[in-house]
Design a protein around this motif. Structure first.
Motif, PDB file in Angstrom:
ATOM      1  N   ASN A 166      53.151  25.213  47.149  1.00  0.00           N
ATOM      2  CA  ASN A 166      54.558  24.843  47.358  1.00  0.00           C
ATOM      3  C   ASN A 166      55.449  26.071  47.489  1.00  0.00           C
ATOM      4  O   ASN A 166      56.385  26.082  48.296  1.00  0.00           O
ATOM      5  CB  ASN A 166      55.057  23.953  46.216  1.00  0.00           C
ATOM      6  CG  ASN A 166      54.654  22.506  46.404  1.00  0.00           C
ATOM      7  OD1 ASN A 166      54.613  22.012  47.520  1.00  0.00           O
ATOM      8  ND2 ASN A 166      54.347  21.843  45.307  1.00  0.00           N
ATOM      9  N   GLU A 167      55.181  27.103  46.708  1.00  0.00           N
ATOM     10  CA  GLU A 167      55.953  28.347  46.814  1.00  0.00           C
ATOM     11  C   GLU A 167      55.776  28.979  48.187  1.00  0.00           C
ATOM     12  O   GLU A 167      56.750  29.457  48.781  1.00  0.00           O
ATOM     13  CB  GLU A 167      55.534  29.334  45.722  1.00  0.00           C
ATOM     14  CG  GLU A 167      56.030  28.981  44.345  1.00  0.00           C
ATOM     15  CD  GLU A 167      55.495  29.919  43.260  1.00  0.00           C
ATOM     16  OE1 GLU A 167      54.984  31.013  43.592  1.00  0.00           O
ATOM     17  OE2 GLU A 167      55.598  29.537  42.087  1.00  0.00           O
ATOM     18  N   ALA A 168      54.541  28.992  48.689  1.00  0.00           N
ATOM     19  CA  ALA A 168      54.276  29.556  50.019  1.00  0.00           C
ATOM     20  C   ALA A 168      55.038  28.780  51.087  1.00  0.00           C
ATOM     21  O   ALA A 168      55.649  29.374  51.990  1.00  0.00           O
ATOM     22  CB  ALA A 168      52.777  29.543  50.313  1.00  0.00           C
ATOM     23  N   ILE A 169      55.033  27.471  50.975  1.00  0.00           N
ATOM     24  CA  ILE A 169      55.745  26.629  51.945  1.00  0.00           C
ATOM     25  C   ILE A 169      57.247  26.891  51.866  1.00  0.00           C
ATOM     26  O   ILE A 169      57.917  27.027  52.891  1.00  0.00           O
ATOM     27  CB  ILE A 169      55.407  25.140  51.711  1.00  0.00           C
ATOM     28  CG1 ILE A 169      53.984  24.872  52.203  1.00  0.00           C
ATOM     29  CG2 ILE A 169      56.406  24.227  52.399  1.00  0.00           C
ATOM     30  CD1 ILE A 169      53.467  23.495  51.868  1.00  0.00           C
ATOM     31  N   HIS A 170      57.781  26.961  50.669  1.00  0.00           N
ATOM     32  CA  HIS A 170      59.215  27.214  50.488  1.00  0.00           C
ATOM     33  C   HIS A 170      59.611  28.581  51.067  1.00  0.00           C
ATOM     34  O   HIS A 170      60.608  28.710  51.773  1.00  0.00           O
ATOM     35  CB  HIS A 170      59.585  27.131  49.004  1.00  0.00           C
ATOM     36  CG  HIS A 170      61.022  27.396  48.735  1.00  0.00           C
ATOM     37  ND1 HIS A 170      62.019  26.507  49.072  1.00  0.00           N
ATOM     38  CD2 HIS A 170      61.642  28.472  48.185  1.00  0.00           C
ATOM     39  CE1 HIS A 170      63.187  27.022  48.742  1.00  0.00           C
ATOM     40  NE2 HIS A 170      62.994  28.209  48.191  1.00  0.00           N
ATOM     41  N   LYS A 171      58.812  29.595  50.784  1.00  0.00           N
ATOM     42  CA  LYS A 171      59.114  30.937  51.294  1.00  0.00           C
ATOM     43  C   LYS A 171      58.958  31.004  52.809  1.00  0.00           C
ATOM     44  O   LYS A 171      59.683  31.746  53.480  1.00  0.00           O
ATOM     45  CB  LYS A 171      58.212  31.978  50.615  1.00  0.00           C
ATOM     46  CG  LYS A 171      58.569  32.227  49.170  1.00  0.00           C
ATOM     47  CD  LYS A 171      57.630  33.225  48.538  1.00  0.00           C
ATOM     48  CE  LYS A 171      57.969  33.446  47.071  1.00  0.00           C
ATOM     49  NZ  LYS A 171      57.002  34.334  46.416  1.00  0.00           N
ATOM     50  N   TRP A 172      58.007  30.245  53.345  1.00  0.00           N
ATOM     51  CA  TRP A 172      57.764  30.247  54.787  1.00  0.00           C
ATOM     52  C   TRP A 172      59.008  29.827  55.554  1.00  0.00           C
ATOM     53  O   TRP A 172      59.325  30.393  56.591  1.00  0.00           O
ATOM     54  CB  TRP A 172      56.594  29.336  55.129  1.00  0.00           C
ATOM     55  CG  TRP A 172      56.283  29.281  56.592  1.00  0.00           C
ATOM     56  CD1 TRP A 172      56.448  28.220  57.434  1.00  0.00           C
ATOM     57  CD2 TRP A 172      55.732  30.329  57.405  1.00  0.00           C
ATOM     58  NE1 TRP A 172      56.047  28.538  58.702  1.00  0.00           N
ATOM     59  CE2 TRP A 172      55.602  29.832  58.716  1.00  0.00           C
ATOM     60  CE3 TRP A 172      55.346  31.642  57.140  1.00  0.00           C
ATOM     61  CZ2 TRP A 172      55.094  30.603  59.753  1.00  0.00           C
ATOM     62  CZ3 TRP A 172      54.840  32.402  58.184  1.00  0.00           C
ATOM     63  CH2 TRP A 172      54.723  31.877  59.472  1.00  0.00           C
ATOM     64  N   LYS A 173      59.713  28.838  55.037  1.00  0.00           N
ATOM     65  CA  LYS A 173      60.898  28.321  55.726  1.00  0.00           C
ATOM     66  C   LYS A 173      61.937  29.416  55.970  1.00  0.00           C
ATOM     67  O   LYS A 173      62.597  29.433  56.995  1.00  0.00           O
ATOM     68  CB  LYS A 173      61.536  27.176  54.941  1.00  0.00           C
ATOM     69  CG  LYS A 173      60.629  25.988  54.717  1.00  0.00           C
ATOM     70  CD  LYS A 173      60.344  25.233  55.967  1.00  0.00           C
ATOM     71  CE  LYS A 173      59.448  24.040  55.661  1.00  0.00           C
ATOM     72  NZ  LYS A 173      59.104  23.275  56.798  1.00  0.00           N
ATOM     73  N   SER A 174      62.068  30.358  55.039  1.00  0.00           N
ATOM     74  CA  SER A 174      63.070  31.411  55.203  1.00  0.00           C
ATOM     75  C   SER A 174      62.479  32.732  55.709  1.00  0.00           C
ATOM     76  O   SER A 174      63.185  33.535  56.304  1.00  0.00           O
ATOM     77  CB  SER A 174      63.804  31.660  53.877  1.00  0.00           C
ATOM     78  OG  SER A 174      62.901  32.115  52.893  1.00  0.00           O
ATOM     79  N   GLN A 175      61.191  32.949  55.483  1.00  0.00           N
ATOM     80  CA  GLN A 175      60.581  34.234  55.825  1.00  0.00           C
ATOM     81  C   GLN A 175      59.736  34.223  57.097  1.00  0.00           C
ATOM     82  O   GLN A 175      59.233  35.272  57.504  1.00  0.00           O
ATOM     83  CB  GLN A 175      59.704  34.709  54.658  1.00  0.00           C
ATOM     84  CG  GLN A 175      60.483  34.987  53.393  1.00  0.00           C
ATOM     85  CD  GLN A 175      61.450  36.141  53.569  1.00  0.00           C
ATOM     86  OE1 GLN A 175      61.145  37.140  54.216  1.00  0.00           O
ATOM     87  NE2 GLN A 175      62.639  36.016  53.013  1.00  0.00           N
ATOM     88  N   ALA A 176      59.554  33.081  57.718  1.00  0.00           N
ATOM     89  CA  ALA A 176      58.670  32.974  58.886  1.00  0.00           C
ATOM     90  C   ALA A 176      58.978  34.000  59.981  1.00  0.00           C
ATOM     91  O   ALA A 176      58.055  34.672  60.466  1.00  0.00           O
ATOM     92  CB  ALA A 176      58.697  31.559  59.451  1.00  0.00           C
ATOM     93  N   PRO A 177      60.236  34.176  60.382  1.00  0.00           N
ATOM     94  CA  PRO A 177      60.492  35.148  61.450  1.00  0.00           C
ATOM     95  C   PRO A 177      60.081  36.575  61.063  1.00  0.00           C
ATOM     96  O   PRO A 177      59.509  37.300  61.881  1.00  0.00           O
ATOM     97  CB  PRO A 177      62.007  35.063  61.668  1.00  0.00           C
ATOM     98  CG  PRO A 177      62.417  33.762  61.106  1.00  0.00           C
ATOM     99  CD  PRO A 177      61.456  33.466  60.001  1.00  0.00           C
ATOM    100  N   ASN A 178      60.358  36.961  59.829  1.00  0.00           N
ATOM    101  CA  ASN A 178      60.012  38.319  59.377  1.00  0.00           C
ATOM    102  C   ASN A 178      58.501  38.511  59.302  1.00  0.00           C
ATOM    103  O   ASN A 178      57.978  39.563  59.688  1.00  0.00           O
ATOM    104  CB  ASN A 178      60.629  38.606  58.006  1.00  0.00           C
ATOM    105  CG  ASN A 178      62.137  38.542  58.039  1.00  0.00           C
ATOM    106  OD1 ASN A 178      62.762  38.775  59.061  1.00  0.00           O
ATOM    107  ND2 ASN A 178      62.725  38.201  56.906  1.00  0.00           N
ATOM    108  N   ILE A 179      57.803  37.525  58.788  1.00  0.00           N
ATOM    109  CA  ILE A 179      56.342  37.609  58.677  1.00  0.00           C
ATOM    110  C   ILE A 179      55.710  37.677  60.060  1.00  0.00           C
ATOM    111  O   ILE A 179      54.826  38.505  60.318  1.00  0.00           O
ATOM    112  CB  ILE A 179      55.798  36.410  57.871  1.00  0.00           C
ATOM    113  CG1 ILE A 179      56.287  36.503  56.420  1.00  0.00           C
ATOM    114  CG2 ILE A 179      54.273  36.347  57.931  1.00  0.00           C
ATOM    115  CD1 ILE A 179      56.053  35.235  55.603  1.00  0.00           C
TER     116      ILE A 179
END
Length: 191
Positions: A166-179
């Motif tokens: 769940n933490e990975a999914i939550h962070k993905w929503k805001s960090q996807a472009p940077n990653i």
């Protein structure tokens, strides 16, 4: 007298269906991007009560497709269909949008202006997880391009717990472009 009252209610119900269909066309037009079925349902029925009944909202999407006022873009099998106004849908809306009360049009326009980027990013950045037999979770993180139904980027990771998934999914929503940018720059030579 009873038949007249029933007829009047039936007429009112028909008018409500027309208003709901026009409202959905208006929402899709104002979003200016094709939308998934989930996004349409969320905008029109879950987060707002522009179309009161969720199941009616779902049915309206498919009725508008059947009547060629909406067109489907994408692959049904991948579960990533997008819906956009067809030429006929734009023409219909251009002639009938005034049937939607001005206050409703203003409310819809304000909501969509404030939430357009959130809806767009929710469609572009997808994240899911599945539990494994050993208790860990496989997490799939995806980025979709607008107007595309297959992901342009997909990352699979294994998380040790549901909380970390769940933490990975939550962070993905805001960090996807940077990653994505970091991985792309480190793996692909643009020269």
């Amino acid at each position: 007298m009873l038949k007249y009252i029933e007829m009047e209610k039936l007429l009112t119900d028909k008018e409500q269906v027309v208003l709901d269909k026009l409202t959905m066309l208006f929402v899709i037009d104002k979003m200016e991007i094709p939308l998934t079925e989930d996004s349409i349902l969320d905008i029109c029925s879950v987060k707002n009560s522009w179309i009161k009944n969720y199941m009616d909202c779902k049915a309206i999407i498919h009725e508008l497709v059947d009547s060629q006022l909406l067109s489907k873009i994408g692959n049904v099998e991948e579960g990533k269909e997008l819906f956009a106004l067809s030429y006929e849908g734009r023409e219909c809306l251009a002639h009938l949008y005034k049937r939607i009360p001005l206050s409703s049009r203003e409310e819809i326009s304000q909501y969509l202006q404030a939430n357009r980027l959130n809806v767009k990013s929710a469609q572009e950045y997808s994240a899911t997880y599945v539990k494994n037999n050993d208790g860990s979770y496989n997490v799939t993180l995806q980025i979709y391009e607008p107007l595309r139904t297959s992901p342009m980027f997909e990352l699979h990771i294994k998380a040790p717990s549901r909380q970390s998934a769940n933490e990975a999914i939550h962070k993905w929503k805001s960090q996807a472009p940077n990653i994505y940018e970091m991985i792309f720059e480190n793996l692909i030579n643009i020269d």
